[in-house]
Design a protein around this motif. Structure first.
Motif, PDB file in Angstrom:
ATOM      1  N   PHE A   1      21.098 -11.999 -14.823  1.00 52.84           N
ATOM      2  CA  PHE A   1      19.752 -11.814 -14.285  1.00 52.84           C
ATOM      3  C   PHE A   1      19.462 -12.849 -13.197  1.00 52.84           C
ATOM      4  O   PHE A   1      18.887 -12.524 -12.155  1.00 52.84           O
TER       5      PHE A   1
ATOM      6  N   HIS B   1      22.093   0.938 -11.436  1.00 53.26           N
ATOM      7  CA  HIS B   1      20.642   0.816 -11.654  1.00 53.26           C
ATOM      8  C   HIS B   1      20.076   2.024 -12.387  1.00 53.26           C
ATOM      9  O   HIS B   1      19.061   1.916 -13.082  1.00 53.26           O
TER      10      HIS B   1
ATOM     11  N   GLY C   1      19.709   1.382 -15.860  1.00 53.08           N
ATOM     12  CA  GLY C   1      19.040   0.127 -16.152  1.00 53.08           C
ATOM     13  C   GLY C   1      17.639   0.316 -16.710  1.00 53.08           C
ATOM     14  O   GLY C   1      16.984   1.330 -16.467  1.00 53.08           O
ATOM     15  N   ARG C   2      17.196  -0.693 -17.431  1.00 47.30           N
ATOM     16  CA  ARG C   2      15.836  -0.730 -17.954  1.00 47.30           C
ATOM     17  C   ARG C   2      15.360  -2.171 -17.897  1.00 47.30           C
ATOM     18  O   ARG C   2      16.067  -3.073 -18.323  1.00 47.30           O
ATOM     19  N   MET C   3      14.159  -2.377 -17.352  1.00 48.61           N
ATOM     20  CA  MET C   3      13.618  -3.724 -17.288  1.00 48.61           C
ATOM     21  C   MET C   3      13.057  -4.104 -18.653  1.00 48.61           C
ATOM     22  O   MET C   3      12.132  -3.464 -19.157  1.00 48.61           O
ATOM     23  N   SER C   4      13.630  -5.135 -19.236  1.00 48.53           N
ATOM     24  CA  SER C   4      13.186  -5.629 -20.537  1.00 48.53           C
ATOM     25  C   SER C   4      12.203  -6.773 -20.294  1.00 48.53           C
ATOM     26  O   SER C   4      12.568  -7.949 -20.382  1.00 48.53           O
TER      27      SER C   4
ATOM     28  N   PRO D   1      13.532 -10.505 -20.820  1.00 48.95           N
ATOM     29  CA  PRO D   1      14.384 -10.328 -19.633  1.00 48.95           C
ATOM     30  C   PRO D   1      15.708 -11.075 -19.722  1.00 48.95           C
ATOM     31  O   PRO D   1      16.667 -10.713 -19.034  1.00 48.95           O
TER      32      PRO D   1
ATOM     33  N   GLN E   1      20.325  -3.799 -15.598  1.00 49.55           N
ATOM     34  CA  GLN E   1      18.967  -4.321 -15.422  1.00 49.55           C
ATOM     35  C   GLN E   1      18.869  -5.105 -14.109  1.00 49.55           C
ATOM     36  O   GLN E   1      17.910  -4.951 -13.357  1.00 49.55           O
ATOM     37  N   SER E   2      19.868  -5.925 -13.817  1.00 48.20           N
ATOM     38  CA  SER E   2      19.825  -6.737 -12.600  1.00 48.20           C
ATOM     39  C   SER E   2      19.892  -5.875 -11.342  1.00 48.20           C
ATOM     40  O   SER E   2      19.250  -6.182 -10.330  1.00 48.20           O
TER      41      SER E   2
END
Length: 282
Positions: free
Chosen positions: A120, A154, A157-160, A164, A178-179
């Motif tokens: 990240f 992407h 991906g999922r933004m946690s 994060p 995610q990144s």
């Protein structure tokens, strides 16, 4: 069909002396990107973590007839990124193009000196900080360009936002995806905040090529050549066709639609605020 070098040179209006910084330019896609941009007459600044590898990349560009200088700092240290931005401001009167190409794929969860999960930080927070610092002075119009190298990953991906750093449930691919999603969210939000007259910002999927990141991280081979993988970054950095174009996602030199989660305006604003906080930019 990918353009030939002759078509790049015919279409590019990049005047001699334009200064282009390519991060992660010591091998793979980054080095190829730097070499090909140098062919347009630009002055390259090649970045890496190792002084020896940066010097080798610089010499490679010069042996090919280009002009290059090197800079060394580490995206895994936010203090190092700040020092790098300060050095760039001291050494160069301006930067015309920033290609945020550097990236990692971590098979294990490793925490940086800043307390961030390495994927990240290196793939998103470091470039976020560098870009914002450079925009305060060195990297600004007319015609300044920012290019963020994302990935088709992407789309998974999922933004946690609650976690994060992925302290719970870390997976190498999940962290990478995610990144890469963050790269696109950052691009779109920056384009919204930044007048195109000051600088444009776009992102891209380079293709799937057998770089060290792919073979060691994913354990697979790609179907694209390194020249093909670099071509979209070179196009966005040099072509008059994208002059004034901002806030877009490209694949093979064509505008494309990213995954739905990359178009979430709420997520991109939330990520911006989180990134400012983690980078102590407020």
């Amino acid at each position: 069909m990918l353009p030939t070098w002759e078509s790049f040179e015919e279409k590019s209006r990049m005047a001699d002396g334009r200064i282009v910084l390519v991060t992660g330019a010591t091998d793979g896609i980054g080095l190829r990107t730097a070499l090909d941009i140098a062919r347009t007459g630009a002055r390259l600044v090649v970045h890496g973590r190792s002084p020896a590898r940066v010097d080798k990349a610089r010499k490679t560009i010069e042996e090919a007839g280009g002009r290059a200088e090197g800079i060394t700092f580490d995206f895994a240290s936010l203090a190092s990124v700040r020092q790098g931005a300060e050095e760039l401001a001291r050494r160069f009167p301006r930067l015309d193009v920033l290609v945020n190409n550097a990236g990692v794929y971590m098979n294990e969860r490793v925490v940086t000196e800043d307390g961030q999960e390495t994927t990240f930080q290196v793939n998103h927070l470091g470039p976020f900080l560098l870009t914002n610092l450079l925009l305060k002075g060195t990297l600004t119009g007319p015609g300044a360009r920012i290019i963020n190298v994302s990935s088709i990953a992407h789309s998974r991906g999922r933004m946690s936002f609650e976690d994060p750093q992925l302290a719970r449930g870390f997976s190498p691919y999940g962290a990478y995806a995610q990144s890469k999603l963050a790269n696109i969210l950052f691009t779109f939000e920056l384009a919204e905040r930044l007048p195109a007259e000051q600088a444009t910002v776009n992102c891209l999927h380079p293709g799937v090529v057998s770089t060290k990141l792919l073979t060691e991280g994913f354990g697979m081979q790609g179907n694209d050549t390194v020249e093909e993988a670099a071509a979209t970054s070179v196009y966005l950095a040099t072509s008059p066709e994208v002059e004034g174009v901002t806030g877009r996602y490209f694949v093979r030199q064509r505008e494309a639609s990213p995954a739905p989660q990359a178009q979430d305006t709420g997520a991109r604003r939330r990520l911006w605020e989180l990134s400012e906080q983690l980078c102590s930019l407020r």
